[in-house]
Design an enzyme around this catalytic site. Structure first.
Site, PDB file in Angstrom:
ATOM      1  N   LYS A   1       0.835  -1.209   0.000  1.00  0.00           N
ATOM      2  CA  LYS A   1       0.000   0.000   0.000  1.00  0.00           C
ATOM      3  C   LYS A   1       0.868   1.257   0.000  1.00  0.00           C
ATOM      4  CE  LYS A   1      -2.586   2.689   3.395  1.00  0.00           C
ATOM      5  NZ  LYS A   1      -1.463   3.479   3.903  1.00  0.00           N
ATOM      6  N   ASN A   2       1.812   1.331   0.920  1.00  0.00           N
ATOM      7  CA  ASN A   2       2.553   2.586   1.057  1.00  0.00           C
ATOM      8  C   ASN A   2       3.501   2.849  -0.117  1.00  0.00           C
ATOM      9  OD1 ASN A   2       1.207   3.310   3.343  1.00  0.00           O
ATOM     10  ND2 ASN A   2       2.804   2.663   4.772  1.00  0.00           N
TER      11      ASN A   2
ATOM     12  N   CYS B   1      -5.053   8.494   8.724  1.00  0.00           N
ATOM     13  CA  CYS B   1      -5.232   8.040  10.100  1.00  0.00           C
ATOM     14  C   CYS B   1      -4.735   9.097  11.078  1.00  0.00           C
ATOM     15  CB  CYS B   1      -4.463   6.744  10.321  1.00  0.00           C
ATOM     16  SG  CYS B   1      -5.080   5.380   9.332  1.00  0.00           S
TER      17      CYS B   1
ATOM     18  N   ARG C   1       0.184  15.228  12.941  1.00  0.00           N
ATOM     19  CA  ARG C   1       1.026  14.668  11.871  1.00  0.00           C
ATOM     20  C   ARG C   1       1.373  15.795  10.913  1.00  0.00           C
ATOM     21  NH1 ARG C   1      -1.339   9.071   9.616  1.00  0.00           N
ATOM     22  NH2 ARG C   1       0.759   8.800   8.776  1.00  0.00           N
TER      23      ARG C   1
ATOM     24  N   ASP D   1       3.478   0.535  12.182  1.00  0.00           N
ATOM     25  CA  ASP D   1       2.240   0.043  11.560  1.00  0.00           C
ATOM     26  C   ASP D   1       1.905  -1.397  11.960  1.00  0.00           C
ATOM     27  OD1 ASP D   1       1.907   2.473  10.367  1.00  0.00           O
ATOM     28  OD2 ASP D   1       2.309   1.809   8.321  1.00  0.00           O
TER      29      ASP D   1
ATOM     30  N   ARG E   1      -9.167   0.425   3.428  1.00  0.00           N
ATOM     31  CA  ARG E   1      -8.177   1.360   2.891  1.00  0.00           C
ATOM     32  C   ARG E   1      -6.844   0.668   2.628  1.00  0.00           C
ATOM     33  NH1 ARG E   1      -6.477   5.691   6.475  1.00  0.00           N
ATOM     34  NH2 ARG E   1      -4.907   5.633   4.874  1.00  0.00           N
TER      35      ARG E   1
HETATM   36  C1  UD1 Z   1       4.232   6.882   6.643  1.00  0.00           C
HETATM   37  C2  UD1 Z   1       3.255   5.768   6.349  1.00  0.00           C
HETATM   38  C3  UD1 Z   1       2.598   5.289   7.634  1.00  0.00           C
HETATM   39  C4  UD1 Z   1       3.649   4.920   8.661  1.00  0.00           C
HETATM   40  C5  UD1 Z   1       4.685   6.029   8.832  1.00  0.00           C
HETATM   41  C6  UD1 Z   1       5.853   5.606   9.709  1.00  0.00           C
HETATM   42  C7  UD1 Z   1       2.514   6.277   4.120  1.00  0.00           C
HETATM   43  C8  UD1 Z   1       1.429   6.796   3.255  1.00  0.00           C
HETATM   44  N1  UD1 Z   1       2.259   6.273   5.432  1.00  0.00           N
HETATM   45  O1  UD1 Z   1       3.463   7.948   7.209  1.00  0.00           O
HETATM   46  O2  UD1 Z   1       1.797   4.152   7.307  1.00  0.00           O
HETATM   47  O3  UD1 Z   1       3.022   4.692   9.902  1.00  0.00           O
HETATM   48  O4  UD1 Z   1       5.221   6.410   7.570  1.00  0.00           O
HETATM   49  O5  UD1 Z   1       6.496   4.493   9.176  1.00  0.00           O
HETATM   50  O6  UD1 Z   1       3.550   5.832   3.674  1.00  0.00           O
HETATM   51  N2  UD1 Z   1       6.835  14.297  10.978  1.00  0.00           N
HETATM   52  C9  UD1 Z   1       7.020  15.632  11.259  1.00  0.00           C
HETATM   53  N3  UD1 Z   1       7.046  16.507  10.217  1.00  0.00           N
HETATM   54  C10 UD1 Z   1       6.894  16.091   8.918  1.00  0.00           C
HETATM   55  C11 UD1 Z   1       6.723  14.731   8.665  1.00  0.00           C
HETATM   56  C12 UD1 Z   1       6.689  13.845   9.710  1.00  0.00           C
HETATM   57  O7  UD1 Z   1       7.155  16.036  12.414  1.00  0.00           O
HETATM   58  O8  UD1 Z   1       6.926  16.930   8.013  1.00  0.00           O
HETATM   59  C13 UD1 Z   1       6.803  13.344  12.108  1.00  0.00           C
HETATM   60  C14 UD1 Z   1       5.439  12.631  12.214  1.00  0.00           C
HETATM   61  O9  UD1 Z   1       4.508  13.388  12.961  1.00  0.00           O
HETATM   62  C15 UD1 Z   1       5.834  11.351  12.907  1.00  0.00           C
HETATM   63  C16 UD1 Z   1       7.222  11.056  12.314  1.00  0.00           C
HETATM   64  O10 UD1 Z   1       7.707  12.290  11.815  1.00  0.00           O
HETATM   65  O11 UD1 Z   1       5.943  11.541  14.283  1.00  0.00           O
HETATM   66  C17 UD1 Z   1       7.231  10.030  11.218  1.00  0.00           C
HETATM   67  O12 UD1 Z   1       6.308  10.402  10.224  1.00  0.00           O
HETATM   68  P1  UD1 Z   1       6.468   9.966   8.708  1.00  0.00           P
HETATM   69  O13 UD1 Z   1       7.584   8.962   8.582  1.00  0.00           O
HETATM   70  O14 UD1 Z   1       6.504  11.171   7.873  1.00  0.00           O
HETATM   71  O15 UD1 Z   1       5.104   9.204   8.468  1.00  0.00           O
HETATM   72  P2  UD1 Z   1       4.076   9.410   7.313  1.00  0.00           P
HETATM   73  O16 UD1 Z   1       4.776   9.699   6.016  1.00  0.00           O
HETATM   74  O17 UD1 Z   1       2.988  10.290   7.783  1.00  0.00           O
END
Ligand code: UD1
Length: 418
Positions: free
Chosen positions: A22-23, A117, A122, A305, A397
């Protein structure tokens, strides 16, 4: 308004085929916008998030059609719009990739702030900082993000956190920027590598994906091509855990076993017997299982996850287990529902203490997000009596045919459509 109904305590056995990730899919579909040729993306999971993205690309005026349920053909040369509507993208976290893809190719984009989610705050500040470092101006108004650049130029970007989304998004934009972009403290997740491989297949020049330093040399024009998505690490892990909780014997096929190392290590530590082949892992749980401690981490650490599914399993194992969630600040909202099935858990900040050895009992519960829904299914498989899970839209999803796949392994599970 579908519901999933499970009559628990049936031992799972047999083989299960894992779909594409999915991701990776939700990154690679928007990444196709970076190219001007026709892309054919194979091994896509048949899930809601993929359907939503395909619709989103169509709404931008692209010729985007399924050649079969798992293969999408995208011709981004026909793109007409630079603006994604709120309705199409509001339920998806991954809508943020449309920003990077359109900004890279057209130097302008307008997308809604991402949904998806809810695990606490986030933010996407790291994505935005990256685009700004490349020369874009990003503004936010009325729930929409606007990005514009006269020219995008390569930059050296250091991520404060190894964010998966920021790494991929910056990479997608940078393939169409002038010059070299480096991403330091990059995320190393398998779907980061898969997206880089896809873009390289289209003519991009990305080096170092899978390490914490990625170097992207922008290219003038990218062509089309055919690509097959990697197997889903989290779907595979979910079914490995399902086998373990039912004392089962399940061969989880069509996977990359290396991606499962952190989970395999924990299941072995719990007393599961694992057999690993080139593209499968067999998970057996012939003996009683005992608790373990888990800390979620960025890859190759234990994936956040799989944290909810693991909580369900640990609540049936002997002894006390401690989970520490280090990736998200609030990923325990699902505990209230799990407790309704008899899990004994106390949560303090990022730490959850699970008193194992619970006999779970069926109840009516509600999925609060995608992986929380998966955890409820896993708990329901082990519970005495009938579990009814509502809000199945979250599960749809990210899981293709969950009830069909588990049913084929011997679970008493069905979907009720009302
Ligand atoms: C992606 C995955 C999600 C998974 C997560 C962690 C997708 C679509 N989703 O989510 O399933 O749980 O990686 O493996 O691939 N953060 C910030 N600022 C930012 C971006 C992130 O502070 O600009 C923080 C987030 O709040 C979180 C951490 O960094 O605490 C990791 O987030 P991130 O790796 O970006 O996760 P997602 O891309 O949202």
């Amino acid at each position: 308004m579908d519901r999933i109904v499970i009559n628990g305590q049936k031992r799972l056995s047999g083989a299960i085929h894992i779909n594409g990730a999915k991701n990776a899919a939700v990154a690679i579909i928007p990444a196709a916008i970076a190219a001007e040729g026709v892309c054919v993306i194979e091994n896509l999971p048949r899930i809601e998030d993929v359907a939503i993205l395909a619709n989103a690309l169509q709404s931008l005026g692209m010729d985007c059609k399924f050649l079969d349920p798992h293969t999408l053909q995208i011709d981004a040369s026909s793109i007409k719009e630079r603006k994604m509507t709120y309705d199409l993208a509001r339920n998806m976290r991954a809508s943020y990739y449309l920003l990077g893809a359109m900004l890279g190719r057209f130097k302008e984009a307008e997308v809604p702030l991402p949904g998806g989610c809810n695990f606490g705050a986030r933010p996407i500040d790291l994505h935005i900082k990256g685009f700004e470092a490349m020369g874009a101006k990003i503004t936010q108004e009325h729930g929409m993000l606007y990005a514009k650049a006269d020219r995008l130029a390569g930059a050296n970007i250091y991520l404060d956190m190894a964010s998966v989304g920021a790494t991929i998004n910056i990479m997608i934009a940078a393939v169409n920027a002038e010059g070299v972009t480096t991403i330091d403290n990059a995320a190393k997740e398998p779907h980061v590598v898969d997206t880089a491989n896809f873009l390289n297949m289209l003519g991009a020049n990305i080096k170092g994906a899978g390490t914490d330093m990625i170097r992207i040399t922008g290219c003038q024009r990218m062509h089309g091509g055919e690509y097959q998505i990697i197997p889903d690490q989290i779907e595979a892990g979910t079914y490995m855990i399902a086998s373990a909780i039912t004392g089962g014997d399940v061969v989880v096929e069509n996977i990359i076993p290396k991606h499962m190392d952190s989970l395999s290590a924990k299941l072995s530590e719990m007393n599961c017997k694992l057999e690993e082949g080139g593209d499968y892992i067999r998970v057996m749980a012939p003996e009683p299982l005992h608790g373990v401690n888990i800390k979620t981490m960025v890859y190759p650490g234990f994936p956040t996850d799989l944290q909810p599914q693991m909580t369900a399993l640990l609540s049936t194992a002997k002894g006390t287990s401690v989970i520490t969630e280090t990736v998200f600040d609030n990923r325990y909202q699902y505990m209230t529902e799990l407790k309704r099935l008899g899990c004994e858990v106390t949560v303090e900040g990022r730490v959850a203490v699970i008193e194992g050895g619970s006999t779970l009992t069926g109840a009516e519960v509600r999925a609060t997000d995608l992986r929380a829904g998966a955890a409820l299914i896993i708990a329901g498989l082990a519970a005495e009596g009938r579990t009814v899970i509502s809000n199945v839209k979250y599960i749809d999803r990210g899981y293709e045919g969950v009830e069909t796949k588990l049913g084929a392994l011997g679970a008493d599970i069905r979907r009720e459509t009302r």
